[in-house]
Design a protein around this motif. Structure first.
Motif, PDB file in Angstrom:
ATOM      1  N   PHE A   1      41.563  46.123  45.464  1.00  0.00           N
ATOM      2  CA  PHE A   1      41.663  44.801  44.849  1.00  0.00           C
ATOM      3  C   PHE A   1      40.330  44.162  44.434  1.00  0.00           C
ATOM      4  O   PHE A   1      40.315  43.359  43.497  1.00  0.00           O
ATOM      5  N   PRO A   2      39.196  44.477  45.037  1.00  0.00           N
ATOM      6  CA  PRO A   2      37.939  43.912  44.509  1.00  0.00           C
ATOM      7  C   PRO A   2      37.623  44.377  43.092  1.00  0.00           C
ATOM      8  O   PRO A   2      36.956  43.668  42.337  1.00  0.00           O
ATOM      9  N   VAL A   3      38.098  45.574  42.714  1.00  0.00           N
ATOM     10  CA  VAL A   3      37.784  46.095  41.389  1.00  0.00           C
ATOM     11  C   VAL A   3      38.938  45.916  40.416  1.00  0.00           C
ATOM     12  O   VAL A   3      38.834  46.291  39.240  1.00  0.00           O
ATOM     13  N   TRP A   4      40.036  45.372  40.872  1.00  0.00           N
ATOM     14  CA  TRP A   4      41.204  45.137  40.012  1.00  0.00           C
ATOM     15  C   TRP A   4      40.854  44.208  38.868  1.00  0.00           C
ATOM     16  O   TRP A   4      40.067  43.263  39.035  1.00  0.00           O
ATOM     17  N   ASN A   5      41.484  44.425  37.732  1.00  0.00           N
ATOM     18  CA  ASN A   5      41.501  43.408  36.679  1.00  0.00           C
ATOM     19  C   ASN A   5      42.706  42.521  36.980  1.00  0.00           C
ATOM     20  O   ASN A   5      43.856  42.887  36.707  1.00  0.00           O
ATOM     21  N   TRP A   6      42.467  41.349  37.547  1.00  0.00           N
ATOM     22  CA  TRP A   6      43.554  40.482  38.016  1.00  0.00           C
ATOM     23  C   TRP A   6      44.307  39.822  36.871  1.00  0.00           C
ATOM     24  O   TRP A   6      45.315  39.133  37.111  1.00  0.00           O
ATOM     25  N   ALA A   7      43.871  40.016  35.654  1.00  0.00           N
ATOM     26  CA  ALA A   7      44.642  39.569  34.494  1.00  0.00           C
ATOM     27  C   ALA A   7      45.707  40.583  34.110  1.00  0.00           C
ATOM     28  O   ALA A   7      46.544  40.308  33.251  1.00  0.00           O
ATOM     29  N   LEU A   8      45.650  41.778  34.740  1.00  0.00           N
ATOM     30  CA  LEU A   8      46.570  42.870  34.407  1.00  0.00           C
ATOM     31  C   LEU A   8      47.268  43.354  35.676  1.00  0.00           C
ATOM     32  O   LEU A   8      47.052  44.471  36.144  1.00  0.00           O
ATOM     33  N   ILE A   9      48.113  42.511  36.255  1.00  0.00           N
ATOM     34  CA  ILE A   9      48.819  42.867  37.486  1.00  0.00           C
ATOM     35  C   ILE A   9      50.059  43.679  37.130  1.00  0.00           C
ATOM     36  O   ILE A   9      50.832  43.289  36.240  1.00  0.00           O
ATOM     37  N   PRO A  10      50.283  44.818  37.769  1.00  0.00           N
ATOM     38  CA  PRO A  10      51.411  45.688  37.416  1.00  0.00           C
ATOM     39  C   PRO A  10      52.743  44.937  37.378  1.00  0.00           C
ATOM     40  O   PRO A  10      53.049  44.139  38.264  1.00  0.00           O
ATOM     41  N   GLY A  11      53.518  45.210  36.323  1.00  0.00           N
ATOM     42  CA  GLY A  11      54.838  44.626  36.165  1.00  0.00           C
ATOM     43  C   GLY A  11      54.878  43.313  35.426  1.00  0.00           C
ATOM     44  O   GLY A  11      55.940  42.880  34.969  1.00  0.00           O
ATOM     45  N   VAL A  12      53.749  42.641  35.298  1.00  0.00           N
ATOM     46  CA  VAL A  12      53.711  41.269  34.797  1.00  0.00           C
ATOM     47  C   VAL A  12      53.490  41.235  33.287  1.00  0.00           C
ATOM     48  O   VAL A  12      52.686  41.996  32.742  1.00  0.00           O
ATOM     49  N   THR A  13      54.208  40.337  32.616  1.00  0.00           N
ATOM     50  CA  THR A  13      53.972  40.013  31.212  1.00  0.00           C
ATOM     51  C   THR A  13      53.241  38.682  31.180  1.00  0.00           C
ATOM     52  O   THR A  13      53.786  37.662  31.638  1.00  0.00           O
TER      53      THR A  13
END
Length: 1007
Positions: free
Chosen positions: A387-399
Motif C-alpha cells: 500500500f505505500p507504493v499503491w496509486n490510491w487513485a486506482l483502487i481495484p474494482g472502483v470506477t
C-alpha cells in the motif's frame, strides 16, 4: 430439635466453605490457564531470540537505547515497542525461569512507571497499555514486586465501559485486575462485560449477517471485529467449565460470526483488505497462528461445527476453505466469492453504510475504499504491504476520477443512493452498486459463478475534470504478464481491445471493445504518506496494474470484463475463445449475465421491467430487484432481493407456454433490509416473511430470551423444560376481509422420537414485544386459539403449512403462538427454522373469490340448450355443431378491487385432448345472465378485443392452471369467456371442473 439445628448449622458451614473453596479454585484455575496460554502463544525459537536480544540491550535503568522515549506520548511505534518487549521478556521468564528474563522485564516496568507516560491518543491510556501490562504481570507471577503489582492493578479498569470491541478490550483489563488481586467478583464483572458484547445488534458489534460494525454502520470485521472476537472466544474457551461459562446462545453467536462471517472474508489467513478499516495503512506481518488457535477454540466450544472449524484451520496452512459459493452481507453492502482456490471480496456503500474511514492520522489516501473496491486473492499474500507504493487513485474494482484523497475521520455516510447490495442462493450471486459520488455516476454489477466473476458497468457519466477509470486490479507483480499470448516486458503501456490478460494465476477476459492501461514495473512510495504513525522511509515494490479508461467527462460509457482465477495463460486463452458467458444486457435499466455451461443467470433490474433469457423464457418484475435464476433443474429456482427497500415484488416467469407467478415481500425491518428471499412458485398470494421470532422456556430459563437462535422450538415436557415459539408478521396496509385466506408456512428442521406431533397455533394480544427481551412470563396473553398442525417424521427438512385465516382479522402487526399440547416427554420437541436461519417462517395472504355462476355453451343443434348445472366446463374448437365455450362469473362487489389489484384465474383441468391447446380468455359485456338460461345464442358479446392466452396440455391433467386476468376485473360483477379460437379438430377439447364440484373456478386477488 437442638441437635437438628446444630446439624443444619454444620451443613451450612460446610457448604459455605466448599463454595468459597470452589470459587477460589476457579480463580486459581483461570489464572493458571491464561498465564500459560499467553506464555505459550510464542514460538519457542522466536521467543528465545527476541528475549535474548532485549535482555542484552536493556540498560541498567530499564531503557532500551534504540527506542526514542521522547516520542512515547505520540505515535504508536515507540510505546508499543517498549510494552511489547516487557511482554516478551515476561513470557520467556515464565518458560525459562533461570535465564534472567523476568528481571529484565521488571527493570523495564520500573522504568515505565518512573515516567508513566500519558499518550495523546486516549486508546493507549485506556486500553492499549493495559493489554500489555495485564498479561505481563500474570506471567511474572511471584517475581513481580508488590510495588509494581499495586501500580499495574491501579492502571487496570474496575468496570467495563464503551461499546463493541473497545468494551471487550476494557473488560479484559477488568479480568486481569480480578486475577491479579484474586477477586472472583471482579473476574465475574469482566467476563460479564465480554458476554454483553456477544449479541446480534443493529448498532456497533455483530450484525445479523455476521459482519461487524464499528464507528457507526462501517464494516470492520477486521481490526475492531478481530479484536472483539479474539477476546471473546479466548475467554469463552478459558472459562468453558468454570462458573463463568458462556451460554449456549453466546457460543452460537461466536461460532457463527467466525464461520459465517470471518471465514467468508478470508484467504489463507489474510482477511480481505476491504474489511480491516484504516488498518490497511499499517505495516503488517502475516500471522496465521491466531486463526489456527481460534479454530481449535471453536471446535471445542461447538463440537457440531468442529469439522468446519478444522477446515478453516487447514485453509490457513494452504488447504481449501471448505467453502464454495457467494455470500451477500446485506447489513454491510459487502459480498464475497470463494472458489476452490480463490477469493474475491467486493465492498460498496450506500445511504445506509459508511465507506472506509480515516482517523489518528491513518488511511490518509483511502477515499475510494468501499466504492466497489475489490481484492482478488489465491494465496493471501497478493497485496501484502503493497500500500505505500499503491496509486490510491486506482483502487481495484472502483470506477472513479483519477484522484486520491483522505476519507472522513471516523467514518461518515456519503452516498445518496440506496440501490446497493446483493443476492445469493448460496452458490451463485450478484452484487450491485448504484454509484453517485464526486460528480461521477455509474451502474456497477458483479455476477458470480463457480469459475468466474463477471463485472459490468453502464451509464458511466462524469462532470469531474479528472480522467475517469475503472481499475481492474493493482497488486504485487508476481511472474510474467501475458496479453493475447504475448509476454510483456516490464514497463507501462496502453492496451487497446485485447481479448485477454493473464497475471499470477488470474485471467482477465474482455468480450467487447475496450481500451486502457497496464503497468508491470517497480513503484516507489513511503508508509508515512498513508499513515502519519508509520516510518518515514522510502520503500519500493514491483506492481501489476490494469485499468479501463473512460476518458474525461464521459457520458453513458460502459464496460464488461470477466475475472477467471486459477488458470494458466494457455487456459485463459482457451476460455476467451470458448467462454460460457453471455451478457444479455448492460444498460442503465437492466444488467444481466448468463453462464450457459451451468444454465444460471444473474439479473439486476434497476427499474421494473422484463428480460428475455437465453432460452426464450421471459422474466418480469414490478420493482427494482436483483435476482439469481438457476435453471439447471426441471423447475427454475429464483432468489431475489430489493436492496435498500422492503416491498412486495410481483415476479412472473414464462417458459414454453407456461407461466409462473409469485408475490414476494422483502423485509423492511432494518436488520433484514436487503436480505434475499427465495421465490416459492407453488404459493398463491403475497408472501410475508416473519419480522420477529423467538422461543421461550419455563423453569430456570423463564427469564432468558432466545431471540437470536437459528431455530424455533416447541416442546411439551415436564416443568422447567417446556418451550413455546412466538412469531410476528407485519400486515400493515393489507386489505383483509372475509375472502382473505391466510396460511402459515414453517420449515421443519427436526422432530423428537415421536412419529408425529400436533402444534396449536393461536393469536396473541397486540403487543410490541422484542426478540431480545421476550421471556416465558412476558409472552402476551392468548386472544384466539386456532388450528392444529400435525408434523410427521417425513416433514423434516421441508415446508409445512396450516390455514390460519380464523386468526387474521385485520391489518397491522400480528403475533402468533406455537404450542405443543401433547404428552409431556423429553423427546417431544419439534424445531422449525427461524429468521436467523435459511428458511424464515412465512405468512401467505390471498383473497380467493369463487365463481358465483358458470356454464358452458354449444353450437349446432344445442344452440338454445343450457349446461349451467354440469359438473364440468367444456372448451372445444371443432367443426360446426361441436364447438364449446365456457362462461364464468365473479361478484367482486365490496372486495376492494382497484387499478392496483391483480387477479389470477384458476381452473382445474379434468380432461384434455392430444397436444397443446391455446385457449383465450376475454371479458364479456354483460354479467346479468342465468346459469339455467345461458346458451350459445344468448351468450353476451366480448367487451374488448383484448384476450389472454392460456396454454393447456396433457401435462396439466388433474392440475390447476392459471392465467393473469388483472386487466379484466373491476368493482362489481365480471364475466369471463374461455374459448378455443385455433384450427378446428376433434382432439381440441379441454374440460375444467365447474363450481358444482369442490374444485370450481376461482379468482386469486392480490394488492
Amino acid at each position: 430439635m437442638i441437635l437438628y439445628k446444630k446439624y443444619l448449622i454444620f451443613i451450612t458451614v460446610i457448604l459455605t466453605f466448599t463454595s468459597r473453596n470452589s470459587i477460589a479454585d476457579d480463580v486459581s484455575t483461570l489464572k493458571d490457564r491464561v498465564t500459560r496460554e499467553y506464555a505459550q502463544s510464542y514460538s519457542e525459537d522466536t521467543l528465545i531470540i527476541s528475549a535474548n536480544k532485549y535482555k542484552e540491550k536493556i540498560e541498567q535503568n530499564g531503557r532500551w537505547p534504540d527506542i526514542n522515549y521522547s516520542l512515547l506520548k505520540s505515535g504508536d511505534t515507540h510505546i508499543r515497542e517498549h510494552l511489547n518487549r516487557i511482554k516478551i521478556l515476561s513470557a520467556a521468564g515464565f518458560i525459562f525461569p533461570q535465564k534472567g528474563y523476568s528481571q529484565a522485564a521488571v527493570d523495564a516496568l520500573f522504568f515505565w512507571y518512573s515516567i508513566n507516560p500519558k499518550h495523546e491518543n486516549w486508546w493507549w491510556n485506556t486500553i492499549g497499555r493495559q493489554l500489555y501490562l495485564g498479561p505481563s504481570a500474570l506471567m511474572l507471577g511471584n517475581l513481580l514486586p508488590s510495588q509494581l503489582e499495586t501500580q499495574i492493578i491501579a492502571d487496570l479498569p474496575s468496570h467495563p465501559q464503551m461499546t463493541g470491541a473497545n468494551r471487550s478490550d476494557i473488560s479484559k483489563g477488568v479480568i486481569y485486575r480480578g486475577l491479579l488481586s484474586d477477586n472472583a467478583h471482579r473476574v465475574n464483572i469482566g467476563i460479564s462485560g465480554i458476554k454483553e458484547t456477544v449479541v446480534i445488534t443493529d448498532s456497533e458489534g455483530i450484525q445479523a449477517d455476521y459482519s461487524f460494525h464499528q464507528h457507526g454502520p462501517q464494516l470492520y470485521t477486521g481490526g475492531y471485529g478481530e479484536a472483539f472476537f479474539n477476546t471473546a472466544v479466548f475467554w469463552a474457551y478459558q472459562v468453558r467449565d468454570l462458573q463463568w461459562q458462556f451460554s449456549p446462545k453466546q457460543i452460537d453467536v461466536l461460532t457463527n460470526f467466525y464461520l459465517e462471517g470471518m471465514r467468508w472474508m478470508n484467504s489463507h489467513g489474510t482477511l480481505d483488505y476491504n474489511v480491516i478499516g484504516r488498518g490497511i495503512s499499517r505495516l503488517r506481518g502475516i500471522h496465521s497462528s491466531g486463526t489456527k488457535k481460534q479454530s481449535d477454540y471453536i471446535a471445542t466450544l461447538s463440537p457440531d461445527k468442529a469439522e468446519a472449524a478444522h477446515a478453516f484451520r487447514d485453509h490457513v496452512t494452504g488447504g481449501n476453505s471448505g467453502l464454495i459459493g457467494f455470500k451477500n452481507f446485506w447489513r454491510s453492502d459487502y459480498a464475497s466469492k470463494i472458489g476452490q482456490n480463490h477469493f474475491i471480496g467486493i465492498r460498496m456503500n450506500s445511504n445506509r453504510t459508511e465507506p472506509n474511514e480515516s482517523g489518528n492520522g491513518e488511511n490518509l489516501l483511502g477515499n475510494w475504499l468501499g466504492f466497489g473496491s475489490m481484492f482478488i486473492m489465491r494465496k493471501g499474500n497478493e497485496y501484502h504491504n503493497i500500500f505505500p507504493v499503491w496509486n490510491w487513485a486506482l483502487i481495484p474494482g472502483v470506477t472513479s476520477p483519477q484522484l486520491a484523497q483522505k476519507p472522513a475521520d471516523w467514518g461518515a455516510i456519503s452516498a445518496k443512493t440506496s440501490f446497493v447490495g446483493g443476492v445469493s442462493n448460496g452458490r451463485f450471486g450478484v452484487a450491485v452498486m448504484n454509484m453517485n459520488a464526486h460528480q461521477t455516476k455509474a451502474k456497477k454489477a458483479w455476477f458470480s459463478f463457480d469459475d468466474e466473476m463477471v463485472a459490468l458497468g453502464a451509464g458511466i457519466t462524469s462532470t469531474h475534470n479528472r480522467y475517469i477509470n475503472t481499475t481492474i486490479n493493482q497488486t504485487k507483480l508476481n511472474g510474467p504478464v501475458t496479453v493475447d499470448g504475448v509476454e510483456y516486458k516490464r514497463g507501462s503501456r496502453a492496451i487497446v481491445d485485447a481479448s485477454w490478460v493473464h497475471h499470477d494465476g488470474v485471467g482477465y477476459v474482455f468480450p467487447a471493445y475496450w481500451y486502457g492501461h497496464m503497468d508491470n514495473q517497480t513503484k516507489h512510495g513511503n508508509w508515512n504518506n498513508i499513515s502519519s504513525s508509520q516510518p518515514n522511509k522510502a520503500v519500493k515494490e514491483d506492481v501489476f496494474m490494469l485499468r479501463i479508461g473512460h476518458s474525461w467527462k464521459p457520458s453513458n460509457r460502459h464496460y464488461q470484463y470477466i475475472i477467471v482465477p486459477d488458470k494458466t495463460a494457455e487456459e485463459v486463452q482457451q476460455y476467451s475463445q470458448n467462454t460460457p458467458i453471455v451478457v444479455l444486457e448492460n444498460s442503465t435499466n437492466i444488467q444481466s449475465v448468463t453462464n450457459e455451461a451451468i444454465n444460471v443467470t444473474g439479473v439486476v433490474f434497476h427499474r421494473p421491467g422484463n428480460l428475455t433469457l437465453l432460452d426464450g423464457s421471459i422474466l418480469s418484475v414490478n420493482q427494482p430487484s436483483v435476482l439469481v435464476i438457476d435453471q439447471s433443474k426441471s423447475e427454475p429456482r429464483i432468489t431475489l432481493s430489493t436492496p435498500g427497500r422492503g416491498t412486495e415484488v410481483f415476479v412472473t416467469f414464462e417458459s414454453e407456454g407456461s407461466k409462473k407467478q409469485a408475490r414476494i415481500n422483502t423485509s423492511s425491518d432494518q436488520r433484514w433490509l436487503g436480505k434475499e428471499v427465495e421465490v416459492n412458485w407453488g404459493i398463491e398470494g403475497s408472501v410475508f416473511p416473519v419480522i420477529k421470532d423467538t422461543f421461550v422456556r419455563n423453569g430456570r430459563y423463564k427469564n432468558q430470551s432466545f431471540g437470536k437462535a437459528g431455530y424455533l422450538e416447541v416442546k411439551a415436557d415436564h416443568p422447567g423444560y417446556k418451550r413455546n415459539s412466538v412469531l410476528q408478521f407485519n400486515l400493515q396496509g393489507q386489505k383483509i376481509d372475509s375472502s382473505t385466506t391466510a396460511k402459515l408456512r414453517l420449515y421443519v428442521r427436526n422432530l423428537g422420537l415421536d412419529s408425529h406431533r400436533s402444534i396449536i397455533v393461536s393469536r396473541l394480544a397486540a403487543s410490541d414485544w422484542s426478540e431480545s427481551s421476550l421471556t416465558w412470563h412476558k409472552v402476551p396473553r392468548k386472544e384466539n386459539s386456532g388450528p392444529r398442525l400435525t408434523i410427521e417424521r417425513s416433514d423434516r427438512n421441508s415446508w409445512v403449512e396450516v390455514d390460519v385465516s380464523s386468526l387474521i382479522h385485520k391489518e397491522g402487526l400480528v403475533s402468533l403462538l406455537l404450542e405443543n399440547p401433547g404428552h409431556a416427554r423429553s423427546q417431544s420437541y419439534v424445531s422449525f427454522s427461524s429468521r436467523e436461519g435459511k428458511y424464515a417462517p412465512q405468512l401467505v395472504l390471498y383473497r380467493s373469490v369463487k365463481s358465483d355462476k358458470d356454464a358452458y355453451v354449444r353450437d349446432g343443434k344445442y344452440v338454445t340448450q343450457s349446461f349451467g348445472n354440469a359438473h364440468y366446463l367444456a372448451v372445444k374448437a371443432d367443426h360446426g355443431g361441436y364447438n364449446r365455450k365456457s362462461i364464468i362469473s365473479f361478484d367482486l362487489s365490496e372486495k376492494g378491487v382497484d387499478l392496483n389489484t391483480s387477479a389470477i384465474l384458476k381452473l382445474y383441468v379434468n380432461s384434455v385432448g392430444k397436444g397443446e391447446k391455446t385457449l383465450t380468455v376475454s371479458r364479456l359485456s354483460d354479467s346479468e345472465w342465468s346459469e339455467s338460461a345461458i346458451s350459445w345464442t344468448s351468450l353476451p358479446t366480448n367487451e374488448a378485443a383484448t384476450k389472454k392466452n392460456l396454454v393447456v396440455s396433457s401435462r396439466d391433467l388433474h392440475q390447476w392452471v392459471e392465467v393473469d386476468v388483472s386487466e379484466f376485473i373491476h368493482d362489481g360483477k365480471v364475466s369471463l369467456l374461455v374459448e378455443n379460437l385455433t384450427r378446428p379438430q376433434s382432439e381440441s377439447y379441454v374440460s375444467f371442473s365447474s363450481r358444482e364440484t369442490s374444485r370450481g373456478p376461482s379468482l386469486i386477488l392480490s394488492d
